[in-house]
Design a protein around this motif. Structure first.
Motif, mmCIF file in Angstrom:
data_model
loop_
_atom_site.group_PDB
_atom_site.id
_atom_site.type_symbol
_atom_site.label_atom_id
_atom_site.label_comp_id
_atom_site.label_asym_id
_atom_site.label_seq_id
_atom_site.Cartn_x
_atom_site.Cartn_y
_atom_site.Cartn_z
ATOM 1 N N ARG A 1 58.437 -25.583 54.156
ATOM 2 C CA ARG A 1 57.212 -26.305 54.554
ATOM 3 C C ARG A 1 57.031 -26.211 56.075
ATOM 4 N N LYS A 2 55.806 -26.135 56.478
ATOM 5 C CA LYS A 2 55.456 -26.152 57.903
ATOM 6 C C LYS A 2 54.873 -27.530 58.225
ATOM 7 N N ILE A 3 55.651 -28.361 58.956
ATOM 8 C CA ILE A 3 55.306 -29.766 59.195
ATOM 9 C C ILE A 3 54.779 -29.932 60.619
ATOM 10 N N ASN A 4 53.642 -30.609 60.711
ATOM 11 C CA ASN A 4 53.047 -30.940 62.014
ATOM 12 C C ASN A 4 53.754 -32.173 62.564
ATOM 13 N N MET A 5 54.413 -32.048 63.734
ATOM 14 C CA MET A 5 55.174 -33.152 64.329
ATOM 15 C C MET A 5 54.357 -33.933 65.354
ATOM 16 N N MET A 6 53.115 -33.572 65.593
ATOM 17 C CA MET A 6 52.268 -34.298 66.549
ATOM 18 C C MET A 6 51.659 -35.531 65.885
ATOM 19 N N GLU A 7 51.199 -36.471 66.725
ATOM 20 C CA GLU A 7 50.565 -37.677 66.181
ATOM 21 C C GLU A 7 49.230 -37.294 65.544
ATOM 22 N N GLN A 8 48.998 -37.826 64.368
ATOM 23 C CA GLN A 8 47.813 -37.469 63.594
ATOM 24 C C GLN A 8 47.018 -38.733 63.265
ATOM 25 N N VAL A 9 45.749 -38.536 62.958
ATOM 26 C CA VAL A 9 44.861 -39.639 62.625
ATOM 27 C C VAL A 9 44.226 -39.370 61.274
ATOM 28 N N LEU A 10 44.158 -40.408 60.469
ATOM 29 C CA LEU A 10 43.566 -40.321 59.134
ATOM 30 C C LEU A 10 42.439 -41.336 59.016
ATOM 31 N N ASP A 11 41.341 -40.916 58.460
ATOM 32 C CA ASP A 11 40.231 -41.830 58.181
ATOM 33 C C ASP A 11 40.473 -42.517 56.844
ATOM 34 N N VAL A 12 40.399 -43.844 56.854
ATOM 35 C CA VAL A 12 40.535 -44.616 55.617
ATOM 36 C C VAL A 12 39.139 -44.810 55.046
ATOM 37 N N PRO A 13 38.845 -44.297 53.888
ATOM 38 C CA PRO A 13 37.486 -44.437 53.321
ATOM 39 C C PRO A 13 37.121 -45.906 53.102
ATOM 40 N N SER A 14 35.836 -46.185 53.176
ATOM 41 C CA SER A 14 35.364 -47.562 52.978
ATOM 42 C C SER A 14 35.538 -47.960 51.523
ATOM 43 N N GLN A 15 35.829 -49.232 51.313
ATOM 44 C CA GLN A 15 36.042 -49.762 49.970
ATOM 45 C C GLN A 15 35.579 -51.218 49.947
ATOM 46 N N ASP A 16 35.240 -51.706 48.784
ATOM 47 C CA ASP A 16 34.832 -53.097 48.597
ATOM 48 C C ASP A 16 36.065 -53.971 48.410
ATOM 49 N N VAL A 17 36.098 -55.072 49.179
ATOM 50 C CA VAL A 17 37.227 -56.001 49.132
ATOM 51 C C VAL A 17 36.681 -57.403 48.892
ATOM 52 N N ILE A 18 37.325 -58.144 48.019
ATOM 53 C CA ILE A 18 36.924 -59.524 47.728
ATOM 54 C C ILE A 18 37.812 -60.477 48.518
ATOM 55 N N THR A 19 37.175 -61.345 49.318
ATOM 56 C CA THR A 19 37.928 -62.301 50.116
ATOM 57 C C THR A 19 38.360 -63.485 49.259
ATOM 58 N N ARG A 20 39.080 -64.407 49.897
ATOM 59 C CA ARG A 20 39.590 -65.556 49.158
ATOM 60 C C ARG A 20 38.474 -66.466 48.677
#
Length: 323
Positions: free
Chosen positions: A60-79
């Motif tokens: 495997r060729k692994i990227n050792m640099m810091e990476q950023v991932l976008d978290v897709p939007s999702q519906d969340v129910i509060t308390r």
């Protein structure tokens, strides 16, 4: 001849392939895993490396640099059962290439799924107002949980940022009306407080004015009483002097006393506020004579002060010889 040439070309091509399989150059910021017959043996750091072809290969060729991932939007129910739409970003860095390559099948998809699950857990334990105003708390809780969960994968999650928390449109309108009502309530309270302070200051000013006015009236009454006392003392002294003069037989003193009272009575009658025109029978010569008597009395008083005292010599007594 043709068969020999073909064999030479095949051997040359195989030699080139073996050369490329033997000499490997890893770029900066990456690590490559090395496998021997499909089993992991070690990792190659950036630089030039040599491998035995067929026996060893790059896994495997692994990227050792810091990476950023976008978290897709999702519906969340509060308390409090409010539905909000949440998205964010994740920053991570691979620390162990072997674990990142062999402990999880797809590192990026697994990290995103783990973050989404924990977002629902953290925000679901809060009310809507708390989730909107405590983003730093949400980020800290997510970072703590996700970093511990991804530690076996050989990665370090450095930051998790909630990018947007978007309530439904009806909740936004309701919050806007609530905010407007709160601002109007604060404005009414501030206006009432201003009126109260103004009334207090006005009452305090009136109180101080009344105190100062009372002190002024007190001082004026004191001065007036003192003036009346001095006037009474002067009048008593004048009366005493007139009485002494009458006792000594000075008739002009009586004229002075009567003329003074006469002039004062006429002055009060002439300056009365309920009289616009005064018509009364009186003898002008009597008033002038009284004034003349005052003048003569003043001349006599001044003459007595300037004239030296005269010594009275007793008459000579007759001698006994004459008798």
């Amino acid at each position: 001849m043709g068969t020999g040439l073909f064999l030479a070309v095949v051997l040359a091509f195989a030699g080139v392939i073996v050369l490329f399989k033997t000499v490997r150059m890893v770029p900066q910021g990456f690590e490559w895993t090395v496998e021997r017959f499909g089993k992991y043996t070690h990792s190659m750091t950036p630089g030039l490396h040599f491998l035995v072809p067929i026996v060893y290969g790059v896994g495997r060729k692994i990227n050792m640099m810091e990476q950023v991932l976008d978290v897709p939007s999702q519906d969340v129910i509060t308390r409090d059962n409010a539905v909000v739409r949440v998205d964010g970003v994740v920053f991570f860095q691979v620390l162990d290439a072997a674990k990142a390559a062999y402990e999880v099948s797809n590192l990026e998809i697994a990290t995103i799924a783990l973050v989404q699950t924990n977002i629902r857990t953290v925000i679901g334990s809060m009310d809507l107002d708390e989730s909107l105003s405590n983003r730093e708390t949400i980020n800290a809780q997510l970072l703590n949980v996700v970093d511990q969960a991804t530690n076996p994968w050989g990665i370090k999650v450095t930051r998790i940022e909630i990018r947007d928390i978007q309530p439904p449109r009806d909740l936004i309108d309701s919050m806007a009306r609530q905010m407007k009502a709160e601002r109007e309530r604060r404005a009414v309270i501030l206006e009432a407080e201003g009126h109260r302070q103004s009334a207090i200051l006005r009452a305090e000013g009136e109180k101080q004015a009344a105190i100062l006015e009372a002190e002024g009236e007190k001082e004026a009454a004191f001065r007036e009483a003192e003036a009346r006392e001095r006037l009474a003392e002067a009048e008593a002294r004048a009366t005493e002097m007139v009485s002494n003069a009458i006792a000594q037989g000075d008739v002009q003193a009586i004229n002075y006393f009567v003329a003074q009272k006469y002039v004062e009575a006429f002055k009060e009658l002439a300056t009365a506020p309920n009289q616009k025109f005064v018509l009364m029978p009186m003898e002008t010569s009597g008033l002038i004579g009284s004034i003349a008597g005052i003048g003569e009395l003043a001349k006599e008083a001044l003459g007595n002060q300037k004239a030296p005292p005269t010594r009275v010599t007793p008459p000579p007594t007759p001698s006994r010889a004459g008798l």
